[in-house]
Design a protein around this motif. Structure first.
Motif, PDB file in Angstrom:
ATOM      1  N   VAL A  83       0.871  -1.170   0.000  1.00 22.61           N
ATOM      2  CA  VAL A  83       0.000   0.000   0.000  1.00 22.61           C
ATOM      3  C   VAL A  83       0.910   1.221   0.000  1.00 22.61           C
ATOM      4  O   VAL A  83       1.761   1.381   0.885  1.00 22.61           O
ATOM      5  N   MET A  84       0.748   2.046  -1.011  1.00 25.60           N
ATOM      6  CA  MET A  84       1.543   3.264  -1.159  1.00 25.60           C
ATOM      7  C   MET A  84       0.620   4.462  -0.984  1.00 25.60           C
ATOM      8  O   MET A  84      -0.516   4.439  -1.472  1.00 25.60           O
ATOM      9  N   VAL A  85       1.098   5.480  -0.289  1.00 25.37           N
ATOM     10  CA  VAL A  85       0.307   6.703  -0.134  1.00 25.37           C
ATOM     11  C   VAL A  85       1.031   7.850  -0.812  1.00 25.37           C
ATOM     12  O   VAL A  85       2.259   7.932  -0.796  1.00 25.37           O
ATOM     13  N   ALA A  86       0.257   8.727  -1.423  1.00 27.57           N
ATOM     14  CA  ALA A  86       0.809   9.881  -2.134  1.00 27.57           C
ATOM     15  C   ALA A  86       0.798  11.088  -1.208  1.00 27.57           C
ATOM     16  O   ALA A  86      -0.178  11.347  -0.517  1.00 27.57           O
ATOM     17  N   ARG A  87       1.922  11.807  -1.207  1.00 24.22           N
ATOM     18  CA  ARG A  87       2.063  13.011  -0.386  1.00 24.22           C
ATOM     19  C   ARG A  87       2.497  14.162  -1.277  1.00 24.22           C
ATOM     20  O   ARG A  87       3.330  14.006  -2.165  1.00 24.22           O
ATOM     21  N   SER A  88       1.954  15.329  -1.002  1.00 29.07           N
ATOM     22  CA  SER A  88       2.321  16.529  -1.731  1.00 29.07           C
ATOM     23  C   SER A  88       3.688  17.001  -1.272  1.00 29.07           C
ATOM     24  O   SER A  88       3.963  17.043  -0.071  1.00 29.07           O
ATOM     25  N   LEU A  89       4.545  17.359  -2.218  1.00 26.97           N
ATOM     26  CA  LEU A  89       5.862  17.900  -1.853  1.00 26.97           C
ATOM     27  C   LEU A  89       5.755  19.352  -1.402  1.00 26.97           C
ATOM     28  O   LEU A  89       6.659  19.867  -0.762  1.00 26.97           O
ATOM     29  N   GLU A  90       4.650  19.996  -1.734  1.00 27.34           N
ATOM     30  CA  GLU A  90       4.483  21.401  -1.374  1.00 27.34           C
ATOM     31  C   GLU A  90       4.254  21.583   0.119  1.00 27.34           C
ATOM     32  O   GLU A  90       4.853  22.439   0.755  1.00 27.34           O
ATOM     33  N   ASP A  91       3.366  20.757   0.710  1.00 20.48           N
ATOM     34  CA  ASP A  91       3.048  20.940   2.131  1.00 20.48           C
ATOM     35  C   ASP A  91       2.965  19.639   2.923  1.00 20.48           C
ATOM     36  O   ASP A  91       2.635  19.650   4.105  1.00 20.48           O
ATOM     37  N   GLY A  92       3.250  18.498   2.287  1.00 19.24           N
ATOM     38  CA  GLY A  92       3.235  17.213   2.993  1.00 19.24           C
ATOM     39  C   GLY A  92       1.851  16.620   3.186  1.00 19.24           C
ATOM     40  O   GLY A  92       1.713  15.563   3.785  1.00 19.24           O
ATOM     41  N   SER A  93       0.829  17.304   2.692  1.00 18.65           N
ATOM     42  CA  SER A  93      -0.526  16.779   2.853  1.00 18.65           C
ATOM     43  C   SER A  93      -0.753  15.619   1.883  1.00 18.65           C
ATOM     44  O   SER A  93       0.050  15.361   0.988  1.00 18.65           O
ATOM     45  N   ALA A  94      -1.871  14.935   2.072  1.00 20.63           N
ATOM     46  CA  ALA A  94      -2.218  13.832   1.179  1.00 20.63           C
ATOM     47  C   ALA A  94      -2.425  14.365  -0.240  1.00 20.63           C
ATOM     48  O   ALA A  94      -2.986  15.433  -0.439  1.00 20.63           O
ATOM     49  N   ALA A  95      -1.934  13.607  -1.201  1.00 22.32           N
ATOM     50  CA  ALA A  95      -2.095  13.979  -2.610  1.00 22.32           C
ATOM     51  C   ALA A  95      -3.090  13.016  -3.251  1.00 22.32           C
ATOM     52  O   ALA A  95      -3.076  11.821  -2.978  1.00 22.32           O
ATOM     53  N   VAL A  96      -3.940  13.533  -4.089  1.00 17.09           N
ATOM     54  CA  VAL A  96      -4.954  12.726  -4.764  1.00 17.09           C
ATOM     55  C   VAL A  96      -4.287  11.932  -5.882  1.00 17.09           C
ATOM     56  O   VAL A  96      -3.493  12.472  -6.648  1.00 17.09           O
ATOM     57  N   VAL A  97      -4.619  10.641  -5.957  1.00 21.39           N
ATOM     58  CA  VAL A  97      -4.057   9.784  -7.003  1.00 21.39           C
ATOM     59  C   VAL A  97      -5.056   9.652  -8.155  1.00 21.39           C
ATOM     60  O   VAL A  97      -6.237   9.962  -8.002  1.00 21.39           O
ATOM     61  N   ASN A  98      -4.566   9.185  -9.281  1.00 14.53           N
ATOM     62  CA  ASN A  98      -5.421   8.986 -10.447  1.00 14.53           C
ATOM     63  C   ASN A  98      -6.471   7.922 -10.141  1.00 14.53           C
ATOM     64  O   ASN A  98      -6.208   6.948  -9.443  1.00 14.53           O
TER      65      ASN A  98
END
Length: 167
Positions: A83-98
Motif C-alpha cells: 500500500v503506497m500513499v501519495a504526499r504533496s511535496l508542497e506541504d506534505g498533505s495527502a495527494a490525490v491519485v489517479n
C-alpha cells in the motif's frame, strides 16, 4: 518495495499528473510465498501493477515467477501487496491519485480484492490495542499464560519458568 514504488510512480505520472508528489510505502499488506525454493540458476520475472486505487493511496501487487526447467513454463513463486500513499511535496498533505478504472475481468477481480483489503485494514485498525482493550476472554488467556511462567515453589515474579524457545 522499490518495484512497488516505481509502479506507483509510473501510474501517478500518467495523463492526469498532479503537482509534485512523493509516494511512501504505508505497509506491506501481505507476502505469500507459493514455492519452497527459488532456483538460483534460473532467472526470475517480476511483474508489478496497480491493483486498486483509493483517493490518496494505491495498492500495488507484485508477482514473482520463475521458469520451471522441467516444464518449460513459468511457475508462481510469490505474490506481495504493497500500500503506497501519495504526499504533496508542497506541504506534505495527502495527494490525490489517479482514478483506477478496472476494464478487464482480471482488473475487476484485483480491484475488488483491493477494496476488501482496504476494509480489512480499516477493521483491524479499529480493533487495535491502541483503541480497544482486550476482551475478558483475552485477559484470562494472557493471565493464564503469565501464571504458567511463574515458579510454583517461589512466591516471586523474579524466578520465572519459561517454555522452551521463548523469551
Amino acid at each position: 518495495d522499490t518495484l512497488a514504488g516505481w509502479v506507483g510512480f509510473k501510474y501517478f505520472k500518467g495523463p492526469t499528473e498532479r503537482p509534485p508528489f512523493s509516494l511512501v510505502t504505508a505497509c506491506v499488506d501481505c507476502i505469500k510465498l507459493k514455492e519452497d525454493l527459488i532456483n538460483s540458476s534460473e532467472d526470475i520475472k517480476l511483474c508489478g501493477f496497480v491493483s486498486w486505487a483509493g483517493k490518496t493511496s494505491l495498492e500495488i501487487t507484485i508477482l514473482i515467477d520463475q521458469i520451471d526447467p522441467s516444464r518449460g513454463k513459468y511457475k508462481s513463486l510469490a505474490e506481495a501487496v504493497f500500500v503506497m500513499v501519495a504526499r504533496s511535496l508542497e506541504d506534505g498533505s495527502a495527494a490525490v491519485v489517479n482514478k483506477f478504472d478496472a476494464l478487464t475481468d482480471e482488473e475487476k477481480k484485483f480491484n475488488e480484492r483491493g477494496e476488501n483489503n482496504k476494509l480489512l485494514r480499516r477493521e483491524k485498525k479499529d480493533q487495535s490495542l491502541f483503541k480497544v482493550a482486550p476482551t475478558a476472554e483475552e485477559r484470562h488467556i494472557i493471565h493464564d499464560m503469565f501464571l504458567e511462567t511463574l515458579n510454583p515453589t517461589k512466591s516471586t515474579f523474579h524466578s520465572r519458568v519459561k517454555p522452551e524457545n521463548t523469551v
